[in-house]
Motif scaffolding. Structure first.
Motif, PDB file in Angstrom:
ATOM      1  N   HIS A  36      11.707 -50.411   3.274  1.00  0.00           N
ATOM      2  CA  HIS A  36      11.958 -51.656   4.002  1.00  0.00           C
ATOM      3  C   HIS A  36      12.376 -51.391   5.443  1.00  0.00           C
ATOM      4  CE1 HIS A  36      13.325 -55.816   4.667  1.00  0.00           C
ATOM      5  NE2 HIS A  36      14.413 -55.285   5.206  1.00  0.00           N
ATOM      6  N   PHE A  37      13.231 -50.404   5.634  1.00  0.00           N
ATOM      7  CA  PHE A  37      13.721 -50.089   6.977  1.00  0.00           C
ATOM      8  C   PHE A  37      12.850 -49.048   7.691  1.00  0.00           C
ATOM      9  CE2 PHE A  37      17.750 -51.504   4.908  1.00  0.00           C
ATOM     10  CZ  PHE A  37      17.953 -52.622   5.699  1.00  0.00           C
ATOM     11  N   LYS A  38      11.739 -48.644   7.050  1.00  0.00           N
ATOM     12  CA  LYS A  38      10.774 -47.717   7.642  1.00  0.00           C
ATOM     13  C   LYS A  38      11.405 -46.371   7.976  1.00  0.00           C
ATOM     14  CE  LYS A  38       7.961 -51.487   9.509  1.00  0.00           C
ATOM     15  NZ  LYS A  38       7.353 -52.116  10.707  1.00  0.00           N
ATOM     16  N   TRP A  39      12.272 -45.912   7.081  1.00  0.00           N
ATOM     17  CA  TRP A  39      12.839 -44.575   7.228  1.00  0.00           C
ATOM     18  C   TRP A  39      11.905 -43.587   6.535  1.00  0.00           C
ATOM     19  CZ3 TRP A  39      17.960 -46.971   5.270  1.00  0.00           C
ATOM     20  CH2 TRP A  39      18.618 -47.605   6.338  1.00  0.00           C
ATOM     21  N   LYS A  40      11.385 -42.649   7.262  1.00  0.00           N
ATOM     22  CA  LYS A  40      10.415 -41.697   6.729  1.00  0.00           C
ATOM     23  C   LYS A  40      10.986 -40.293   6.529  1.00  0.00           C
ATOM     24  CE  LYS A  40       6.871 -44.543   6.732  1.00  0.00           C
ATOM     25  NZ  LYS A  40       6.210 -44.939   5.482  1.00  0.00           N
TER      26      LYS A  40
END
Length: 823
Positions: free
Chosen positions: A165-169
């Motif tokens: 959801h927070f686009k932490w990769k």
């Protein structure tokens, strides 16, 4: 009236008698929230016993056993409950009535696993209110285990969805080196990687500081580009790590908390605010219990079970102390005021009577109701997979544990907050979590604010939701932290994996020619359709412009005008020859043949127009054939004129056999044969492999070249080669006859004209092969016009010059004078 006894097993982290060893100081710390949990079971039991609908005429009771967080004591306590003796004797029960029905506990997964292995042998139902290890979902090993909290498997899915959801990769993982942490961290690692993120590192922390190098661990965390850290641990085991992070001045990291520490008061202090402010995590579902706060505040030292711990509550809540009759000296030396026992709990507000968001206490409350409902169903012998005999229960509670266990599997309890509790095939309830965000208060301590939820049974179908603004970091920034190994590839680029690195670490390379990527972080670039081409950013496909030599084009207009005007010149010369057809110079050079040649030259100029404009099928079919036939006619006329000159000279010799070839029909026969041969070649070409229009997308990148495909290059070059052959023969014959003694001998002029003609077309071959698109057509038109002008100028310009500007030379007297001089 029968009394059914529910024995509730306390644990090392969530019972009234818990002792917690802190790394910073050794002390016995009375935890108010744990005492609240003890009162939650009292409240639930009393509420059920007063209920006319649930277990009427049956009274529930309970025992509480404290294992002091010691695994051996946990084993002893479990066997004690099963045997009913001070001495633990396996497989022997000396328990007096009422019967043991179920066990609530343990909170720690490791302890619950030990208990479940023993209780499962006897088929005793066990309900944990805090153990979340996914190992406990294995029913073949733990057939009688249930819980009122979701499994870590659900939490791991939720945390993975949060990362997405927070686009932490690019995330780091920290786990408590125990069953809770190690199992959960493996699950979250699989889930996170499945969602497309990568794990930068995995760190295991232990309760024993002697066996871990915190300095090295924190240095790695500090130097890592992963700005998000998912921590599965108990709060007290995170404190040494956080202390070392403060020591090394680690900043810019965002923690994602598991439920075990997401609402910790130990860590929500000002000391750790620079590290933990902005933390986001999952917490067990919170709810309220109507009447529970009044119940908590109504107890006093003298009417509550467990007087020792009630006194501890009093001393903690009111800052006083009770007189110790056994050690009056210590009591007198204590500077705290003396407790009277008459203090009112309504006057204080602390973790004990804070019921705004109950979590562990609510889960314990739920567990008691689940047991009561299962007993209620058993007492009515409601249908289940294992049929029961009603007399077994009515006989003063005589029933086997496995019989109650069957009702646990099918129990459904609707609580006062309208939520329904039941168990799936693995003994897990519906997964419901609160999403909490640690936000700094005015006192610089962190407040856990509910900002969303993770509810697998949400009626709207939205499982993961954030409904409040989040605050990140000690500055309360609202921008979502970025945690990536490589920066986002913009549109028009694709990711190129770096060898030996995780898939989240990559280089950004531009899309190849003719390809686009319309989304950032694209793994691949996509080719545009054949008739489209990328824009400059290579993010969208646009229709390719069509290219052909059109009349609207400046080049096309120029060539069309030159072609049209040029075609008038042979016509003008033709008109001039008509006017002067009786003059010697016109008659000496075969007036009829000259007229045919002038007409064909005019047509040569005009045939260039067939190459200008949109390539229509009819034009593609005829233009090369028309060009070949007209130029063949033109060159055939020149060849005929040259041969007649040679024959005429040779026939003047005595006894020459060529005299019969000097008749007027011979040149026409030559023209007919040569032209007919070219016609046969063109007919064969057009019949078996006709030219056609095509869209050429390979000639020029980004442009569709609309052109005529000759279909058979062999046929085209045969046609052009035959024309070259005729021109070569004409040049050879003219060259050999250039010195013949004849008035107005055209051999020299034809030699120069054929030399120019051949030079133009020899140059055209490499030029046409090196040019592309409309310029290939323009080169052919240029060759047509240039070669036509070469023939026109070399053959007819000298004649016209004499006719117009040297009329004296175009007289019979001058012609006879030259003839006499020649002879």
């Amino acid at each position: 009236m029968e009394e059914i006894e529910v024995r509730w097993l306390g644990d090392g982290t969530n019972t009234v008698s818990q002792r917690i060893f802190l790394a910073e100081q050794s002390l016995l710390w009375f935890r108010l929230e744990f005492y609240q949990q003890f009162q939650a079971i009292r409240f639930a039991v009393e509420e059920i016993n007063k209920s006319p609908d649930l277990l009427p005429n049956i009274t529930l009771g309970f025992y509480i056993y404290d294992s002091c967080a010691v695994l051996q004591r946990e084993l002893v306590g479990t066997l004690w409950m099963l045997t009913g003796l001070d001495r633990e004797i396996p497989n022997y029960c000396c328990q007096e009535k009422p019967a043991l029905t179920a066990v609530i506990g343990h909170s720690m997964s490791t302890y619950s696993i030990l208990m479940a292995q023993i209780l499962g042998l006897y088929k005793f139902p066990q309900i944990s209110y805090f153990s979340t290890s996914s190992l406990l979902s294995e029913k073949t090993q733990f057939p009688s285990f249930f819980r009122t909290v979701p499994s870590d498997d659900f939490q791991s899915r939720g945390l993975a969805q949060m990362v997405l959801h927070f686009k932490w990769k690019w995330v780091g993982l920290i786990a408590y080196n125990h069953d809770y942490g190690t199992e959960a961290i493996e699950v979250i690692k699989r889930k996170v990687m499945k969602e497309g993120a990568c794990v930068a590192y995995t760190v295991y922390i232990s309760s024993n500081l002697l066996y871990q190098n915190l300095h090295t661990i924190v240095k790695m965390i500090k130097e890592s580009s992963a700005n998000v850290i998912i921590a599965f641990s108990i709060d007290i085991y995170l404190t040494p790590l956080l202390n070392e992070m403060l020591k090394q001045n680690v900043t810019g990291k965002t923690f994602v908390a598991s439920e075990a520490w997401s609402i910790s008061d130990i860590l929500a202090v000002e000391k750790y605010s620079s590290l933990l402010a902005g933390t986001i995590g999952f917490a067990f579902y919170s709810s309220t219990i109507p009447g529970f706060q009044e119940f908590l505040n109504s107890i006093n030292v003298y009417n509550t079970p467990g007087i020792y711990w009630t006194q501890k509550l009093w001393e903690e809540a009111f800052g006083c102390t009770f007189i110790n009759q056994n050690n009056l000296t210590d009591t007198l030396n204590n500077f705290k005021k003396q407790c009277t026992g008459e203090e009112n709990l309504n006057s204080v507000q602390n973790n004990y009577n804070d019921v705004s968001r109950l979590r562990a206490s609510y889960n314990i409350y739920t567990a008691v109701y689940v047991i009561a409902k299962a007993l209620h169903d058993l007492s009515h012998c409601q249908a289940t997979d294992g049929p029961l005999v009603q007399d077994h229960f009515s006989d003063r509670g005589h029933f086997e544990p496995w019989q109650l266990l069957e009702y646990f599997k099918n129990v459904r309890v609707k609580l006062k907050n309208s939520r329904e509790v039941f168990f799936d095939k693995d003994g897990n309830p519906p997964a419901v979590y609160d999403i909490v965000n640690w936000q700094l208060g005015l006192d610089r301590t962190s407040k856990q604010v509910k900002v969303g939820s993770y509810d697998t049974l949400n009626s709207s179908g939205v499982i993961f939701s954030i409904n409040k603004k989040l605050m990140w970091g000690p500055t309360a920034n609202q921008e979502i932290p970025i945690s990536v190994c490589s920066q986002t590839c913009p549109v028009g680029f694709k990711k190129a994996i770096i060898e030996g690195e995780p898939v989240c670490c990559y280089n950004c390379v531009p899309c190849a020619q003719g390809e686009i990527s319309s989304q950032s972080d694209s793994n691949e670039c996509w080719k545009c359709p054949w008739d489209m081409w990328p824009n400059s950013k290579r993010e969208r496909c646009f229709p390719k412009p069509n290219e052909f030599l059109s009349y609207e084009d400046y080049l096309g207009t120029t060539l069309a005008a030159i072609s049209t005007l040029s075609s008038l010149v042979p016509i003008s010369v033709f008109k001039l020859f008509i006017n002067y057809k009786c003059t010697p110079i016109v008659r000496a050079n075969n007036y009829s043949m000259s007229c045919i040649l002038l007409v064909s030259l005019s047509l040569c100029f005009l045939c260039a127009l067939a190459f200008i404009g949109y390539p229509q099928p009819e034009m593609c079919l005829l233009r090369q054939a028309a060009f070949g036939l007209i130029f063949t006619l033109c060159v055939s006329c020149i060849l005929a004129k040259t041969i007649i000159v040679v024959f005429a000279f040779m026939a003047t010799k005595p006894g020459s056999s060529l005299k019969k070839w000097t008749t007027p029909q011979v040149p026409y026969m030559i023209i007919t044969i040569c032209t007919f041969t070219q016609l046969i070649l063109c007919v064969i070409w057009l019949s078996f492999s006709p030219p056609f229009p095509q869209y050429n997308i390979e000639a020029k990148p980004g442009i569709i070249v609309v052109e005529c495909n000759e279909n058979s290059p062999f046929a085209f070059w045969c046609m052009l080669g035959y024309l070259g052959f005729l021109a070569s023969v004409s040049f050879t014959v003219a060259f050999l006859a250039r010195r013949l003694p004849d008035n107005f001998n055209e051999a020299k002029l034809i030699t120069f004209s054929m030399l120019a003609f051949l030079s133009v077309w020899v140059y055209f071959i490499p030029a046409s092969l090196s040019s592309q698109g409309k310029y290939t057509v323009a080169m052919e038109i240029f060759a047509i016009l240039t070669s036509s002008w070469a023939l026109l100028l070399c053959i007819f310009f000298p004649k016209c010059f004499i006719i117009l500007f040297r009329p004296a030379k175009n007289s019979r007297e001058n012609f006879m004078r030259k003839q006499a001089g020649t002879t």
